[in-house]
Design an enzyme around this catalytic site. Structure first.
Site, PDB file in Angstrom:
ATOM      1  N   GLU A 118       0.846  -1.206   0.000  1.00  8.45           N
ATOM      2  CA  GLU A 118       0.000   0.000   0.000  1.00  8.45           C
ATOM      3  C   GLU A 118       0.881   1.256   0.000  1.00  8.45           C
ATOM      4  O   GLU A 118       0.692   2.192   0.769  1.00  8.45           O
ATOM      5  CB  GLU A 118      -0.986   0.022   1.185  1.00  8.45           C
ATOM      6  CG  GLU A 118      -2.212   0.870   0.938  1.00  8.45           C
ATOM      7  CD  GLU A 118      -3.200   0.860   2.095  1.00  8.45           C
ATOM      8  OE1 GLU A 118      -3.049   1.618   3.062  1.00  8.45           O
ATOM      9  OE2 GLU A 118      -4.165   0.056   2.016  1.00  8.45           O
ATOM     10  N   GLU A 132      -0.133   9.587  10.016  1.00 15.18           N
ATOM     11  CA  GLU A 132      -0.052   8.613   8.925  1.00 15.18           C
ATOM     12  C   GLU A 132       0.609   9.150   7.666  1.00 15.18           C
ATOM     13  O   GLU A 132       1.336   8.424   6.980  1.00 15.18           O
ATOM     14  CB  GLU A 132      -1.446   8.069   8.604  1.00 15.18           C
ATOM     15  CG  GLU A 132      -2.052   7.183   9.687  1.00 15.18           C
ATOM     16  CD  GLU A 132      -2.750   7.958  10.804  1.00 15.18           C
ATOM     17  OE1 GLU A 132      -2.736   9.209  10.786  1.00 15.18           O
ATOM     18  OE2 GLU A 132      -3.299   7.320  11.716  1.00 15.18           O
ATOM     19  N   HIS A 205     -12.382   7.165  14.146  1.00 15.97           N
ATOM     20  CA  HIS A 205     -11.279   6.975  15.106  1.00 15.97           C
ATOM     21  C   HIS A 205     -10.099   7.919  14.933  1.00 15.97           C
ATOM     22  O   HIS A 205      -9.192   7.925  15.766  1.00 15.97           O
ATOM     23  CB  HIS A 205     -10.737   5.544  15.025  1.00 15.97           C
ATOM     24  CG  HIS A 205      -9.979   5.249  13.757  1.00 15.97           C
ATOM     25  ND1 HIS A 205      -8.678   5.616  13.583  1.00 15.97           N
ATOM     26  CD2 HIS A 205     -10.341   4.659  12.610  1.00 15.97           C
ATOM     27  CE1 HIS A 205      -8.268   5.239  12.384  1.00 15.97           C
ATOM     28  NE2 HIS A 205      -9.265   4.669  11.765  1.00 15.97           N
ATOM     29  N   ARG A 207      -7.021  10.204  14.951  1.00 10.59           N
ATOM     30  CA  ARG A 207      -6.378  10.978  16.031  1.00 10.59           C
ATOM     31  C   ARG A 207      -6.596  12.481  15.874  1.00 10.59           C
ATOM     32  O   ARG A 207      -6.876  13.178  16.848  1.00 10.59           O
ATOM     33  CB  ARG A 207      -4.859  10.709  15.966  1.00 10.59           C
ATOM     34  CG  ARG A 207      -4.262  10.057  17.174  1.00 10.59           C
ATOM     35  CD  ARG A 207      -2.741   9.904  16.965  1.00 10.59           C
ATOM     36  NE  ARG A 207      -2.122   9.374  18.163  1.00 10.59           N
ATOM     37  CZ  ARG A 207      -2.131   8.101  18.532  1.00 10.59           C
ATOM     38  NH1 ARG A 207      -2.763   7.209  17.792  1.00 10.59           N
ATOM     39  NH2 ARG A 207      -1.528   7.711  19.632  1.00 10.59           N
ATOM     40  N   HIS A 238     -14.606   2.040  17.965  1.00 10.09           N
ATOM     41  CA  HIS A 238     -13.171   1.825  18.184  1.00 10.09           C
ATOM     42  C   HIS A 238     -12.900   1.747  19.691  1.00 10.09           C
ATOM     43  O   HIS A 238     -13.638   2.340  20.485  1.00 10.09           O
ATOM     44  CB  HIS A 238     -12.431   3.000  17.558  1.00 10.09           C
ATOM     45  CG  HIS A 238     -10.959   2.792  17.402  1.00 10.09           C
ATOM     46  ND1 HIS A 238     -10.089   2.885  18.457  1.00 10.09           N
ATOM     47  CD2 HIS A 238     -10.191   2.499  16.329  1.00 10.09           C
ATOM     48  CE1 HIS A 238      -8.844   2.672  18.030  1.00 10.09           C
ATOM     49  NE2 HIS A 238      -8.888   2.428  16.734  1.00 10.09           N
TER      50      HIS A 238
HETATM   51  C1  UD1 Z   1      -4.019   3.325  14.950  1.00 12.60           C
HETATM   52  C2  UD1 Z   1      -3.117   3.922  13.880  1.00 12.60           C
HETATM   53  C3  UD1 Z   1      -3.963   4.477  12.740  1.00 12.60           C
HETATM   54  C4  UD1 Z   1      -4.956   3.451  12.236  1.00 12.60           C
HETATM   55  C5  UD1 Z   1      -5.770   2.904  13.393  1.00 12.60           C
HETATM   56  C6  UD1 Z   1      -6.680   1.807  12.925  1.00 12.60           C
HETATM   57  C7  UD1 Z   1      -1.027   5.012  14.530  1.00 12.60           C
HETATM   58  C8  UD1 Z   1      -0.399   6.212  15.124  1.00 12.60           C
HETATM   59  N1  UD1 Z   1      -2.353   5.023  14.462  1.00 12.60           N
HETATM   60  O1  UD1 Z   1      -4.753   4.410  15.510  1.00 12.60           O
HETATM   61  O2  UD1 Z   1      -3.098   4.850  11.669  1.00 12.60           O
HETATM   62  O3  UD1 Z   1      -5.794   4.065  11.287  1.00 12.60           O
HETATM   63  O4  UD1 Z   1      -4.887   2.370  14.389  1.00 12.60           O
HETATM   64  O5  UD1 Z   1      -7.697   1.537  13.864  1.00 12.60           O
HETATM   65  O6  UD1 Z   1      -0.346   4.090  14.172  1.00 12.60           O
HETATM   66  N2  UD1 Z   1      -7.157   0.302  22.069  1.00 12.60           N
HETATM   67  C9  UD1 Z   1      -7.504  -0.786  22.841  1.00 12.60           C
HETATM   68  N3  UD1 Z   1      -7.526  -2.017  22.232  1.00 12.60           N
HETATM   69  C10 UD1 Z   1      -7.266  -2.201  20.920  1.00 12.60           C
HETATM   70  C11 UD1 Z   1      -6.922  -1.082  20.139  1.00 12.60           C
HETATM   71  C12 UD1 Z   1      -6.859   0.167  20.738  1.00 12.60           C
HETATM   72  O7  UD1 Z   1      -7.765  -0.679  24.016  1.00 12.60           O
HETATM   73  O8  UD1 Z   1      -7.326  -3.334  20.434  1.00 12.60           O
HETATM   74  C13 UD1 Z   1      -7.120   1.643  22.714  1.00 12.60           C
HETATM   75  C14 UD1 Z   1      -5.918   1.799  23.654  1.00 12.60           C
HETATM   76  O9  UD1 Z   1      -6.320   2.603  24.720  1.00 12.60           O
HETATM   77  C15 UD1 Z   1      -4.933   2.584  22.773  1.00 12.60           C
HETATM   78  C16 UD1 Z   1      -5.889   3.476  22.011  1.00 12.60           C
HETATM   79  O10 UD1 Z   1      -7.015   2.657  21.731  1.00 12.60           O
HETATM   80  O11 UD1 Z   1      -4.005   3.295  23.560  1.00 12.60           O
HETATM   81  C17 UD1 Z   1      -5.354   4.064  20.732  1.00 12.60           C
HETATM   82  O12 UD1 Z   1      -4.740   3.059  19.921  1.00 12.60           O
HETATM   83  P1  UD1 Z   1      -3.568   3.490  18.887  1.00 12.60           P
HETATM   84  O13 UD1 Z   1      -3.110   2.292  18.136  1.00 12.60           O
HETATM   85  O14 UD1 Z   1      -2.524   4.283  19.584  1.00 12.60           O
HETATM   86  O15 UD1 Z   1      -4.275   4.522  17.927  1.00 12.60           O
HETATM   87  P2  UD1 Z   1      -5.475   4.317  16.915  1.00 12.60           P
HETATM   88  O16 UD1 Z   1      -6.307   5.541  16.994  1.00 12.60           O
HETATM   89  O17 UD1 Z   1      -6.094   2.996  17.114  1.00 12.60           O
HETATM   90  N1  UDP Z   2     -13.296  -3.096  10.741  1.00  9.23           N
HETATM   91  C1  UDP Z   2     -13.604  -4.211  11.506  1.00  9.23           C
HETATM   92  N2  UDP Z   2     -14.450  -4.064  12.574  1.00  9.23           N
HETATM   93  C2  UDP Z   2     -14.997  -2.886  12.913  1.00  9.23           C
HETATM   94  C3  UDP Z   2     -14.665  -1.731  12.143  1.00  9.23           C
HETATM   95  C4  UDP Z   2     -13.788  -1.868  11.073  1.00  9.23           C
HETATM   96  O1  UDP Z   2     -13.148  -5.314  11.224  1.00  9.23           O
HETATM   97  O2  UDP Z   2     -15.757  -2.848  13.883  1.00  9.23           O
HETATM   98  C5  UDP Z   2     -12.383  -3.252   9.599  1.00  9.23           C
HETATM   99  C6  UDP Z   2     -12.853  -2.684   8.287  1.00  9.23           C
HETATM  100  O3  UDP Z   2     -13.570  -3.648   7.530  1.00  9.23           O
HETATM  101  C7  UDP Z   2     -11.552  -2.313   7.612  1.00  9.23           C
HETATM  102  C8  UDP Z   2     -10.623  -1.992   8.761  1.00  9.23           C
HETATM  103  O4  UDP Z   2     -11.212  -2.557   9.915  1.00  9.23           O
HETATM  104  O5  UDP Z   2     -10.991  -3.427   6.928  1.00  9.23           O
HETATM  105  C9  UDP Z   2     -10.479  -0.507   8.934  1.00  9.23           C
HETATM  106  O6  UDP Z   2      -9.862  -0.264  10.149  1.00  9.23           O
HETATM  107  P1  UDP Z   2      -9.809   1.150  10.818  1.00  9.23           P
HETATM  108  O7  UDP Z   2     -10.935   1.979  10.348  1.00  9.23           O
HETATM  109  O8  UDP Z   2      -9.657   0.911  12.282  1.00  9.23           O
HETATM  110  O9  UDP Z   2      -8.416   1.731  10.304  1.00  9.23           O
HETATM  111  P2  UDP Z   2      -7.950   2.503   8.993  1.00  9.23           P
HETATM  112  O10 UDP Z   2      -8.358   1.721   7.802  1.00  9.23           O
HETATM  113  O11 UDP Z   2      -8.544   3.871   9.061  1.00  9.23           O
HETATM  114  O12 UDP Z   2      -6.466   2.569   9.153  1.00  9.23           O
END
Ligand code: UD1
Ligand code: UDP
Length: 377
Positions: A118, A132, A205, A207, A238
């Site tokens: 990607e 990102e 979700h 940031r 999320h």
């Molecule tokens: C991350 C990625 C973002 C991606 C997104 C997909 C970075 C900086 N950000 O953002 O590019 O689009 O994932 O969803 O790499 N948490 C849980 N359990 C989980 C996941 C998250 O508890 O399984 C909570 C935790 O409190 C964690 C917070 O979510 O600290 C944020 O997670 P983080 O990976 O830092 O950022 P995302 O917003 O998920």
């Molecule tokens: N997705 C999932 N469960 C959910 C929401 C999203 O499996 O409850 C999947 C969705 O089909 C897609 C991916 O997660 O493939 C997108 O993830 P997210 O939006 O967290 O991250 P991003 O694509 O913005 O990095």
């Protein structure tokens, strides 16, 4: 036998890398080694389970309230140890997360060729999405193999001076993932709840939106739901606690939205295929819904996936409450506008991305996705 280390850490990376793990496993010439950072813990595990992939290494780095410093430091040092133990010939990372950035950096420091799945997505706004856009540009700068999902992504890379011989147009592996997830017989209690209505599918979700922008996004959605008895919304939320706090605040007392725990990938794709339309700030969902003919209102100011805006499958609606309210209302009431978006072409892939990437790793070349003339502009 070529040993390929695949490093990823979040839900979307897992959904887009697992089909590639499966493709590699079928090839006698490639030995995949999977290292997860577990930047996401529960949401990563959910995705790994959907695709039946068991990691060889698990860095287990996630912390509540983790910062970009935390993720970068623990990934960099963790992957370094895995490189010593596994001695891969190539490292593959995906997309633009901080796990991907730090994983690529570890490979670059160790002198091991990095492949970026990607590659070439761009907004050219370093702060949106944050971090990102920086991550993806930095990963591309470090990579020896650039797997661009579209001709447009390829054109970005060539314009930036990347060598043509390093860039391969493959399609997006998420389209490959969707070949095995969608099922006509799928059922779910939330789908049954919404069966008498038009289903609105919501995710959020990013940031950079957390705070006022996300509050505006949610308020606009609430207004439309309050005004339209024909709609019901499902919002698999999320796990970020800040997103949960804002959603609870704005949607409290609204009966036509169900906020539910994250769906696994199979469930998520089956909700998307059954929805009326989607409102999201997700990257992956911008690629998935157009394959199902489902309009997407993208609640962001910029997108690195302009192909979908150009074909008409996606509409950028920003984060302003009034703008989202107007666009959402129009799509609910204007069937011609709805049909135009629903009928738009999916420009993101044909389901052959994993085969093409594996061909490049194994043989050094592949038959590319799309034609150079598909990209104009
Ligand atoms: C991350 C990625 C973002 C991606 C997104 C997909 C970075 C900086 N950000 O953002 O590019 O689009 O994932 O969803 O790499 N948490 C849980 N359990 C989980 C996941 C998250 O508890 O399984 C909570 C935790 O409190 C964690 C917070 O979510 O600290 C944020 O997670 P983080 O990976 O830092 O950022 P995302 O917003 O998920
Ligand atoms: N997705 C999932 N469960 C959910 C929401 C999203 O499996 O409850 C999947 C969705 O089909 C897609 C991916 O997660 O493939 C997108 O993830 P997210 O939006 O967290 O991250 P991003 O694509 O913005 O990095």
């Amino acid at each position: 036998m070529k040993k390929v280390l695949m490093v990823f850490g979040t839900r979307p990376e897992a959904i887009k890398m697992c089909p590639l793990v499966k493709e590699f496993e079928q090839r006698p010439g490639i030995q995949p080694v999977v290292c997860v950072t577990a930047q996401h813990r529960q949401m990563l595990d959910q995705a790994l389970k959907s695709f039946d992939v068991t990691p060889d290494y698990d860095l287990n780095i996630m912390k509540q309230g983790q910062t970009l410093f935390d993720i970068t430091q623990s990934t960099l040092s963790g992957v370094r140890e895995v490189l010593d133990a596994a001695a891969p010939e190539v490292i593959l990372v995906h997309g633009d997360t901080t796990s991907a950035f730090a994983g690529a950096l570890a490979g670059f420091y160790a002198g091991i060729p990095v492949g970026h799945v990607e590659a070439g997505l761009r907004t050219y706004d370093r702060l949106s999405p944050y971090p990102e856009e920086f991550n993806r540009q930095a990963i591309d700068a470090m990579s020896a193999y650039l797997f661009a999902p579209t001709q447009r992504a390829r054109a970005n890379l060539i314009r930036e001076g990347k060598s043509e011989k390093n860039v391969f147009v493959t399609g997006n592996t998420v389209i490959d993932a969707m070949q095995s997830t969608v099922n006509a017989a799928y059922s779910h209690p939330e789908l049954a709840w919404a069966a008498d209505s038009r289903l609105i599918f919501i995710t959020a979700h990013r940031r950079e939106s957390i705070g006022e922008d996300m509050r505006h996004m949610f308020k606009a959605i609430r207004r439309v739901l309050d005004e339209n008895q024909t709609l019901k919304a499902v919002f698999p939320i999320h796990m970020n606690p800040e997103v949960r706090r804002l959603a609870a605040e704005v949607f409290s007392g609204c009966e036509r939205i169900h906020i539910i725990e994250p769906l696994d990938a199979i469930a998520c794709h089956n909700f998307e295929v059954r929805c009326f339309l989607c409102l999201t700030d997700s990257g992956g969902i911008q690629e998935e819904c157009p394959s199902f003919g489902k309009p997407v209102l993208v609640m962001r100011n910029v997108t690195e996936r302009p192909e979908g805006v150009e074909t008409g499958a996606l509409k950028l609606v920003g984060t302003n409450e009034e703008a989202i309210y107007q666009s959402f209302t129009r799509l609910v009431n204007d069937s011609a506008e709805y049909s135009r978006m629903a009928g738009a072409e999916n420009p993101f892939g044909d389901g052959g991305a994993c085969k093409r990437i594996a061909d490049v790793i194994q043989f050094g070349h592949c038959d590319e996705f799309g034609k150079a003339q598909d990209y104009v502009g």
